[in-house]
Motif scaffolding. Structure first.
Motif, mmCIF file in Angstrom:
data_model
loop_
_atom_site.group_PDB
_atom_site.id
_atom_site.type_symbol
_atom_site.label_atom_id
_atom_site.label_comp_id
_atom_site.label_asym_id
_atom_site.label_seq_id
_atom_site.Cartn_x
_atom_site.Cartn_y
_atom_site.Cartn_z
ATOM 1 N N LEU A 97 -3.341 4.437 0.044
ATOM 2 C CA LEU A 97 -3.139 5.118 1.322
ATOM 3 C C LEU A 97 -1.737 4.811 1.879
ATOM 4 O O LEU A 97 -1.043 5.706 2.357
ATOM 5 C CB LEU A 97 -4.190 4.669 2.338
ATOM 6 N N ILE A 98 -1.358 3.574 1.807
ATOM 7 C CA ILE A 98 -0.052 3.193 2.367
ATOM 8 C C ILE A 98 1.080 3.818 1.561
ATOM 9 O O ILE A 98 2.032 4.368 2.110
ATOM 10 C CB ILE A 98 0.101 1.660 2.395
ATOM 11 N N GLN A 99 0.916 3.744 0.236
ATOM 12 C CA GLN A 99 1.985 4.268 -0.621
ATOM 13 C C GLN A 99 2.156 5.788 -0.454
ATOM 14 O O GLN A 99 3.264 6.296 -0.515
ATOM 15 C CB GLN A 99 1.688 3.937 -2.088
ATOM 16 N N GLU A 100 1.035 6.444 -0.208
ATOM 17 C CA GLU A 100 1.097 7.904 -0.119
ATOM 18 C C GLU A 100 1.631 8.394 1.219
ATOM 19 O O GLU A 100 1.978 9.550 1.365
ATOM 20 C CB GLU A 100 -0.309 8.495 -0.355
ATOM 21 N N HIS A 101 1.644 7.545 2.201
ATOM 22 C CA HIS A 101 2.083 7.992 3.530
ATOM 23 C C HIS A 101 3.305 7.228 3.977
ATOM 24 O O HIS A 101 3.250 6.024 4.218
ATOM 25 C CB HIS A 101 0.934 7.827 4.541
ATOM 26 N N LYS A 102 4.399 7.946 4.067
ATOM 27 C CA LYS A 102 5.656 7.314 4.448
ATOM 28 C C LYS A 102 5.762 7.161 5.952
ATOM 29 O O LYS A 102 6.563 6.391 6.453
ATOM 30 C CB LYS A 102 6.838 8.141 3.930
ATOM 31 N N ASN A 103 4.943 7.938 6.677
ATOM 32 C CA ASN A 103 5.036 7.896 8.131
ATOM 33 C C ASN A 103 3.692 7.565 8.779
ATOM 34 O O ASN A 103 2.643 7.630 8.145
ATOM 35 C CB ASN A 103 5.544 9.232 8.685
ATOM 36 N N HIS A 104 3.801 7.242 10.029
ATOM 37 C CA HIS A 104 2.646 6.901 10.847
ATOM 38 C C HIS A 104 1.642 8.043 10.867
ATOM 39 O O HIS A 104 1.990 9.179 11.154
ATOM 40 C CB HIS A 104 3.166 6.607 12.263
ATOM 41 N N ASP A 105 0.370 7.760 10.531
ATOM 42 C CA ASP A 105 -0.668 8.789 10.547
ATOM 43 C C ASP A 105 -1.931 8.133 11.077
ATOM 44 O O ASP A 105 -2.447 7.170 10.483
ATOM 45 C CB ASP A 105 -0.882 9.331 9.124
ATOM 46 N N HIS A 106 -2.422 8.647 12.188
ATOM 47 C CA HIS A 106 -3.562 7.995 12.844
ATOM 48 C C HIS A 106 -4.792 7.942 11.984
ATOM 49 O O HIS A 106 -5.492 6.926 11.953
ATOM 50 C CB HIS A 106 -3.871 8.699 14.172
ATOM 51 N N ASN A 107 -5.031 9.005 11.286
ATOM 52 C CA ASN A 107 -6.224 9.043 10.431
ATOM 53 C C ASN A 107 -6.141 8.000 9.329
ATOM 54 O O ASN A 107 -7.116 7.328 9.004
ATOM 55 C CB ASN A 107 -6.390 10.440 9.813
ATOM 56 N N VAL A 108 -4.937 7.918 8.776
ATOM 57 C CA VAL A 108 -4.731 6.948 7.697
ATOM 58 C C VAL A 108 -4.948 5.533 8.239
ATOM 59 O O VAL A 108 -5.636 4.702 7.646
ATOM 60 C CB VAL A 108 -3.319 7.102 7.094
ATOM 61 N N ILE A 109 -4.349 5.311 9.384
ATOM 62 C CA ILE A 109 -4.461 3.959 9.971
ATOM 63 C C ILE A 109 -5.925 3.641 10.283
ATOM 64 O O ILE A 109 -6.402 2.532 10.011
ATOM 65 C CB ILE A 109 -3.580 3.853 11.230
ATOM 66 N N ALA A 110 -6.650 4.665 10.782
ATOM 67 C CA ALA A 110 -8.068 4.447 11.082
ATOM 68 C C ALA A 110 -8.819 4.055 9.819
ATOM 69 O O ALA A 110 -9.649 3.144 9.820
ATOM 70 C CB ALA A 110 -8.659 5.707 11.710
ATOM 71 N N SER A 169 5.478 -0.586 14.345
ATOM 72 C CA SER A 169 5.895 0.627 13.637
ATOM 73 C C SER A 169 5.392 0.611 12.199
ATOM 74 O O SER A 169 5.081 -0.437 11.646
ATOM 75 C CB SER A 169 7.424 0.723 13.653
ATOM 76 N N TRP A 170 5.240 1.776 11.670
ATOM 77 C CA TRP A 170 4.740 1.967 10.292
ATOM 78 C C TRP A 170 5.836 1.560 9.324
ATOM 79 O O TRP A 170 6.878 2.178 9.231
ATOM 80 C CB TRP A 170 4.350 3.430 10.096
ATOM 81 N N ASP A 171 5.590 0.487 8.628
ATOM 82 C CA ASP A 171 6.589 0.041 7.645
ATOM 83 C C ASP A 171 5.858 -0.245 6.348
ATOM 84 O O ASP A 171 5.098 -1.222 6.246
ATOM 85 C CB ASP A 171 7.302 -1.212 8.175
ATOM 86 N N GLN A 172 6.080 0.647 5.398
ATOM 87 C CA GLN A 172 5.335 0.557 4.135
ATOM 88 C C GLN A 172 5.498 -0.821 3.489
ATOM 89 O O GLN A 172 4.521 -1.427 3.042
ATOM 90 C CB GLN A 172 5.831 1.632 3.165
#
Lengths: 812, 121
Positions: A439-452, A495-498
């Motif tokens: 999930l982290i690798q696939e998302h370069k930016n902040h995504d609420h659903n992903v974080i949830a 902040s979202w930091d991969q």
């Protein structure tokens, strides 16, 4: 005679001399005074009075003449009265002379004068009578004839008296003079004598007092300057000086004792400084190290340039301390030395108590420092005492102990879980991690659903870890979960930091791997596990682990010995995990020996196991069982003779099998020997040739012949028994062993080369990592482990139970 | 009327030391340099102790201590110096000026309070 008596005598003598001189002088002077008084009061006035008599006589004579010559009735009454007066004076003067006469001569003269005076006065009276009667002529003639004569005679007598008186006076004065000069002479002589006496007593006293005192003073000075307190003053007298010498000698003796004590103490201190395994130095004013310091200091600081050098250079150079701290230390040392003790209290907190110091060769040492003030009588700090201790090893052990404690805690968590549950937990956790990683690798930016989703996964993982009591894992996971929690909040500054998020996941993964590794390596619990499939003694007692953790927590970290002990205890517990003794491994086989022996009509053999302190890891237990079930059966069947044969050869009826474990390089050798007939090389040779295993044409060494028993299909037994002799025994053994990376060999234990029967032992070599060495001092002394050392057959392994318990009990 | 005077040109140090001493039940006054300190010591004879920085503008701490002894003829006032260094020359001068103690900065209250109370009491 004491000095006091001598001095008293001297004083007494002086007093007596002075008194006698004085007394004599007084006596002489009073005697002389009386003489002088006699002369002045009596002799001289009397002599003068005797001279006056002549003039008194003249007065009487003149008065008489005047009376006679004076015409009748002219003032005759007055003349008569004058004459009578003068006569009376003369008579009185003579009477006085009589009274004053001090010799018969004078008295005789005075008596004579009295007689003459009587005649004189009678003649005068006659003349006067004639005159008064008017017979002037008769009066004149009587005057001339009688009065003048008597007057002349009386005058002569009076002259004589005067002369006599003068002579007496001169005599008295002469006697007085003589007496005085005599007195002077006597006094001079007595004084001289007294002076001589006093002088000699003085000299005597000088010899008795001053000389010995000055001799004593010289010797005392000598002793004081030479500091040779073994010397004593000679005691050759019993007076005050003698007693002073005794007192002085006693004092010197005391000084000698104190000096010896002081010397002893200073030797002790010196020897202590030489031998104490601690760095001790003192700092004197100027922050300089005093030249006396403990020898061990040189080995701590690895330099001999210590004494007279600045403490900041010697001790603090090359340390981990910053320049600011060093300057504080320097100022604090300086503020304490030579100042009131309160300055030490003021600044003690600035004196560092530990630092890391880089040695000339680059090694780092951790040095612990202890500061104390050396205070003088006026509560002023004279010097600072600094003791240094090299605690490098101690600190390493503390760190190691903490690490071990952590590991033990995790192991405690793992063994509280069944293998299946633990495996499931790890597996699902890994799955959650992997999902999060993707999930982290696939998302370069902040995504609420992903974080949830990330949060849910991590929360579930944490919940599982908590449910199973995996506290360390739960803590690590919690930190990651908190990161996600921060990210999902709207107002969060996170902040979202991969990279960071993946790094956190890696930490969790490392923890999971650590758990898994511990479970597999320490506990021998590989894979999902099946209840009952693992060996009976698999786990270590939870209490044992708890006890070890308790020891770790309560260990005095400043005590090296205690730390080493605890470290050993931890090692022992960790080593014991997932192991069992060889005796226990072979217990099923040895337990089955009586029935096997009965089958073969032989008595049950004795089994002696000498494990030399090694235990077997669980993984190797089954292979050992598989090997030894064949080897032991073979030995009892082929090796041990029948009771009849054994009795005939003088052996005990029961045979003995010996199994010895002995490490050899990277391998562990398990040697099996029996006290049977030995290897029947002849029979083996024949059988091998028959089966074509050995060439009939060539000769073969004993070893080559013996090796054929490992060949597939070989069997020499004339009867194929139920027990062995199927020709698969040794072949199977070799296969089992080879699969484990080991080897089997035959080792002859006699020198009878070429004999029909040769004594031998079978040597099974297995990799050493299947075994654990339990040989440690602590192991034996503190835990009284019955030891996996030697277990004669028949002695059950129940003694091990305090440490090795049923998995059933643990899991229950 | 105070027991202690704190003399330091740094208001941070001054306030920190003053606050600490006040919190320990002592009455405290302060001065910003040696000259100010000398004036205040002259004016208040009840002062028992001066806690004084060494390096200050207008008049340094050691000069102030010397003036307290020589000009004010005040021998009873205890003087403790706050310092960052401590050279033999300084110590010598301090000894002559009757300096009671040296506190190396940073000021650590718990280390000094018992001794200070003794000096003041």
């Amino acid at each position: 005679m004491s000095l006091r008596q001598s001095i008293m005598l001297l004083v007494l003598l002086s007093l007596v001399s002075l008194c006698s001189i004085g007394g004599y002088a007084i006596y002489q002077s009073s005697s002389s005074a009386s003489q002088v008084r006699t002369i002045t009061d009596q002799v001289v006035p009397s002599a003068l009075a005797s001279s006056d008599l002549v003039s008194l006589l003249k007065d009487v004579q003149l008065a008489t003449i005047y009376f006679v010559d004076t015409p009748k009735n002219s003032d005759s009454e007055n003349n008569k009265r004058v004459l009578a007066e003068r006569k009376s004076q003369l008579q009185l003067g003579l009477e006085q002379q009589f009274q004053q006469a001090n010799s018969t001569t004078q008295k005789a003269i005075v008596n004579e004068a009295k007689d003459e005076l009587e005649g004189y006065f009678s003649a005068i009276d006659t003349s006067i009578k004639f005159k008064l009667d008017g017979k002037d002529d008769l009066a004149q003639s009587n005057l001339a004839a009688n009065v003048f004569v008597y007057e002349r005679e009386l005058r002569q007598v009076l002259d004589t008296l005067r002369t006599e008186k003068n002579r007496t006076k001169d005599d008295a004065i002469a006697i007085l003079k003589k007496n005085l000069s005599h007195t002077v002479g006597i006094l001079s002589a007595v004084t001289l004598l007294a002076l001589l006496l006093l002088a000699s007593v003085g000299i005597l006293l000088y010899q008795r007092i001053v000389r010995p005192i000055s001799r004593m003073q010289i010797m005392m000075t000598d002793i004081a300057s030479s500091q040779d307190f073994s010397r004593r003053l000679p005691i050759d007298r019993e007076d005050e000086i003698g007693r002073s010498v005794v007192a002085f000698n006693t004092m010197i003796e005391k000084i000698q004792e104190s000096s010896a004590l002081l010397k002893q103490k200073s030797t002790d201190i010196h020897s202590m400084l030489q031998n104490i395994p601690q760095g001790i130095l003192t700092i004197v004013p100027g922050n300089i190290i005093h030249p006396e310091y403990s020898a061990y200091l040189e080995s701590i600081l690895e330099t001999s340039q210590i004494g007279h050098h600045p403490v900041m250079d010697v001790v603090f150079s090359g340390t981990s301390l910053g320049a600011n701290v060093l300057s504080q230390v320097e100022a604090a040392i300086s503020a304490c030395i030579g100042e009131d003790l309160m300055n030490f209290e003021f600044n003690e907190h600035l004196l560092v108590t530990e630092f890391e110091k880089v040695m000339p060769d680059g090694r780092k040492k951790v040095i612990e420092l202890n500061w104390s003030p050396i205070v003088n009588d006026s509560a002023c700090t004279d010097r600072l005492l600094l003791s240094l201790r090299d605690v490098t090893e101690l600190r390493m052990l503390v760190a190691e102990a903490n690490e071990k404690k952590h590991e033990l805690e995790i192991i405690g968590e793992i063994i509280s879980l069944s293998q299946e549950k633990f495996y499931e937990c790890m597996k699902s956790s890994m799955n959650f991690l992997e999902e999060n990683r993707q999930l982290i690798q696939e998302h370069k930016n902040h995504d609420h659903n992903v974080i949830a989703q990330l949060f849910r996964n991590m929360h579930t993982l944490k919940g599982n870890a908590r449910t199973y009591g995996l506290a360390h894992l739960a803590n690590i996971v919690h930190a990651t979960e908190q990161t996600y929690d921060a990210l999902r909040k709207q107002d969060s500054s996170a902040s979202w930091d991969q990279a960071t998020l993946l790094g956190e996941l890696a930490t969790v993964k490392d923890t999971l791997v650590h758990y898994t590794t511990l479970s597999e390596d320490r506990l021998g619990r590989k894979g999902p596990g099946r209840r009952g499939s693992v060996d009976r003694y698999l786990l270590v007692d939870k209490h044992q682990i708890q006890e070890t953790i308790r020891r770790l927590e309560s260990v005095n970290v400043s005590n090296l010995h205690e730390l080493l002990e605890v470290r050993e205890a931890v090692h022992r517990v960790l080593r014991m995990l997932g192991t069992e003794s060889l005796h226990d491994v072979l217990k099923d086989i040895t337990d089955s020996l009586p029935s096997l022996a009965q089958e073969l009509e032989k008595p049950t053999p004795n089994i002696l196991i000498d494990a030399r302190g090694y235990v077997v890891k669980n993984q190797a237990a089954s292979v050992l069982k598989n090997i030894f079930v064949h080897l032991i059966r073979n030995a009892l069947d082929h090796g041990i003779e029948t009771p009849t044969v054994r009795s005939a050869t003088g052996k005990p009826v029961s045979g003995t099998l010996t199994i010895t474990m002995q490490p050899n390089g990277q391998m562990m050798e398990l040697c099996l020997a029996d006290d049977g007939q030995g290897l029947a090389l002849n029979k083996i040779h024949a059988s091998a040739k028959e089966k074509g295993l050995l060439s009939a044409q060539h000769s073969h060494t004993d070893r080559e012949i013996a090796q054929t028993i490992f060949r597939p299909g070989f069997s020499t037994a004339s009867v194929v028994t139920n027990v062995s002799g199927r020709g698969v025994g040794m072949d199977a053994v070799l296969n089992f062993v080879k699969r484990e990376g080991g080897a089997v060999d035959i080792r002859f234990t006699d020198n009878r080369t070429g004999s029909d029967y040769r004594a031998f032992e079978l040597v099974v070599s297995l990799p050493l990592n299947h075994f654990v060495n339990m040989n440690t001092k602590e192991f034996v002394t503190h835990y009284a482990h019955p030891g996996p050392n030697t277990h004669p057959a028949g002695n059950s392994g129940h003694a091990l139970k305090p440490f090795w318990i049923d998995e059933e009990n643990i899991l229950a | 009327m105070a027991q202690i005077i704190v003399i330091d040109d740094s208001s941070t140090v001054r306030n920190e030391v003053c606050d600490f001493l006040k919190a320990n039940g002592l009455t405290v006054t302060s001065a910003v340099d040696g000259r100010d300190g000398l004036d205040k010591i002259r004016a208040d004879s009840a002062l028992k102790l001066a806690v004084c920085d060494v390096n200050m503008p207008n008049m340094d701490g050691l000069t102030m201590a010397e003036k307290v002894r020589n000009d004010l003829k005040n021998a009873s006032l205890h003087i403790i110096m706050l310092t960052t260094e401590n050279s033999p020359a300084m110590k010598e001068r301090g000894k002559a000026a009757g300096i009671k103690g040296w506190i190396v900065k940073p000021f650590n209250g718990s280390a000094v309070i018992s001794s200070i109370k003794k000096l003041v009491g």
